[in-house]
Enzyme design. Structure first.
Site, PDB file in Angstrom:
ATOM      1  N   GLY A  12      41.008  45.681  57.577  1.00 33.07           N
ATOM      2  CA  GLY A  12      41.540  45.439  56.311  1.00 33.07           C
ATOM      3  C   GLY A  12      42.640  46.296  55.891  1.00 33.07           C
ATOM      4  O   GLY A  12      42.190  47.688  55.722  1.00 33.07           O
ATOM      5  N   GLU A 176      48.531  36.127  33.361  1.00 29.72           N
ATOM      6  CA  GLU A 176      49.662  36.810  33.619  1.00 29.72           C
ATOM      7  C   GLU A 176      50.673  35.551  34.172  1.00 29.72           C
ATOM      8  O   GLU A 176      51.979  35.569  34.079  1.00 29.72           O
ATOM      9  CB  GLU A 176      49.622  37.733  34.774  1.00 29.72           C
ATOM     10  CG  GLU A 176      48.940  39.124  33.875  1.00 29.72           C
ATOM     11  CD  GLU A 176      48.700  40.019  34.894  1.00 29.72           C
ATOM     12  OE1 GLU A 176      48.403  41.233  34.546  1.00 29.72           O
ATOM     13  OE2 GLU A 176      48.503  39.673  36.552  1.00 29.72           O
ATOM     14  N   ALA A 320      41.543  46.943  42.277  1.00 31.40           N
ATOM     15  CA  ALA A 320      42.208  47.824  43.067  1.00 31.40           C
ATOM     16  C   ALA A 320      41.617  49.418  42.934  1.00 31.40           C
ATOM     17  O   ALA A 320      41.496  49.832  43.858  1.00 31.40           O
ATOM     18  CB  ALA A 320      43.489  47.670  42.868  1.00 31.40           C
TER      19      ALA A 320
END
Length: 423
Positions: A12, A176, A320
């Site tokens: 990944g 968003e 994140a």
């Protein structure tokens, strides 16, 4: 392990995997990063590709380029399909090779997540999500095509359906995306058409919860809701989605005719838990120990959206910052093991706060006791997002594109690019 240089296989190339690979730069190991894509993408800005603010190349960078200066690191374009934890190898499909065995001394699984339709996988065909550059480009094509088709549509009801956009899920992505579409129709598109008024587009944001941005403080959620209403977004809360098909969605007891339904409601982890035959939580994420390893396998680390770890009685969020901090922790842990040093203390996530943008000039920010909404929070959001782009060239490109869009209302990439059938 033998006296050979240990091989660390990272599966990944997202935030966690890339952070781990970079942090192993000076470690006495060899590193192999395996990913299905050849690039790292800055996922928080995918919605800006989908709404034509940025081009795909402005939020992504080739993994080989990002790691080119690391002599101990190589990259493989491939798809991991299974893991033999006893024999210590991963099975990879790469090119013509369907099940190539790659041995490892240490394994880092940072395989991320995909869309979750909460048991209604039949929705996927009619309600695409937003997790990759391909998703963003597909949505961009679809949204722009909807306006083009509405311009030539004679039937008022079909034109209305073409200009109705339903977003399922009022978390950061949904908020968003909805606000970005609202700004786009009010600025960039408003003078581009002659037979339709883009400002008449109906943007509907649906969620089962009682408020948008449910992970934020209630006051910030309310500020976001009010600003969405100011932008013309129809916010419908505590409304379940009963069905989604080619003609629209059933929200509560109402059928909404729409040619664009976008899924922003939830995510599901990769099948790493099945690969490892490990203990998983209700969502399917691998339950890991405080040192981020799998039970009975101290050589296997699982991080990011694939992992389940509680801190202070609550599970760590799938953001994140968690993945990046875990990636760097794993790299330090492997370095200490290889160099025979004392192990690290248990992993602890340092929460730098949450941010979500709600259209132009408005964002919400929560960091500890600090809470704010409005223009200053929007500036902080912009600076932080530019800072975390993978390359300096991307930071300059995005910054100047944002300035140009802010001043002129022109967008960076309003191209409909689709394959045409050969005649």
């Amino acid at each position: 392990m033998t006296n050979k240089v240990p091989l660390v296989v990272i599966v990944g190339g997202g935030f966690g995997g890339l952070a781990a690979a970079k942090a192993l730069r000076h470690a006495p190991v060899n590193v192999l990063l395996i990913d299905r894509s050849n690039h790292h993408v800055f996922q928080p800005l995918l919605y800006q590709v989908a709404t034509s603010v940025l081009a795909p190349s402005q939020i992504a960078a080739p993994l080989r380029g990002l790691l080119a200066d690391q002599e101990n690191t190589s990259v493989m374009l491939g798809n991991v399909t299974c893991i033999d934890s006893a024999a210590r190898y991963v099975s990879v499909g790469a090119g013509d090779k369907k099940a190539m065995q790659v041995a490892y001394d240490y394994l880092v699984l940072a395989t991320g997540a995909t869309h979750s339709y909460f048991g209604h996988d039949e929705f996927a065909h009619f309600a695409p999500g937003l997790k990759s550059l391909a998703d963003a480009e597909t949505l961009r094509n679809h949204i722009l095509t909807a306006f083009e088709n509405a311009e030539t549509e004679e039937d008022p009801e079909r034109r209305k359906a073409l200009m109705t956009f339903v977003l399922v899920g009022a978390g950061p992505t949904g908020v968003e995306m909805a606000s970005a579409i609202a700004v786009m129709v009010q600025t960039t598109l408003r003078k581009n058409f002659r037979r339709i008024d883009p400002k008449s587009a109906h943007i509907i944001l649906v969620d089962m919860g009682k408020r948008p941005l449910g992970t934020f403080a209630e006051s910030l959620s309310e500020a976001a809701r009010l600003h969405l209403l100011e932008l013309g977004v129809d916010v419908r809360l505590e409304k379940p989605v009963q069905a989604i098909d080619a003609e629209g969605a059933v929200v509560g007891d109402e059928r909404i005719a729409s040619k664009t339904v976008i899924w922003t409601a939830g995510v599901a982890p990769s099948p790493a838990g099945k690969w490892l035959n490990a203990d998983v939580d209700r969502a399917g994420r691998v339950r890991i120990r405080q040192d981020l390893t799998v039970q009975d396998h101290p050589e296997i680390f699982v991080i990011g959206d694939t992992a389940s770890l509680d801190q202070d009685g609550r599970p760590l969020p799938g953001v994140a910052q968690v993945a990046m901090q875990q990636g760097r922790y794993v790299a330090k842990s492997i370095f200490r093991q290889v160099t025979k040093r004392a192990p690290l203390p248990p992993f602890r996530y340092f929460d730098k706060g949450n941010l979500a943008v709600v259209g132009k000039n408005f964002a919400v920010l929560q960091s500890g006791r600090v809470m704010m909404s409005g223009f200053f929070a929007w500036l902080v959001w912009a600076l932080i997002h530019i800072q975390f782009l993978a390359e300096s060239s991307l930071r300059f490109s995005v910054f100047f594109q944002w300035v140009w869009t802010y001043l002129s209302a022109e967008r960076g990439d309003r191209l409909i690019i689709e394959q045409r059938e050969k005649r």
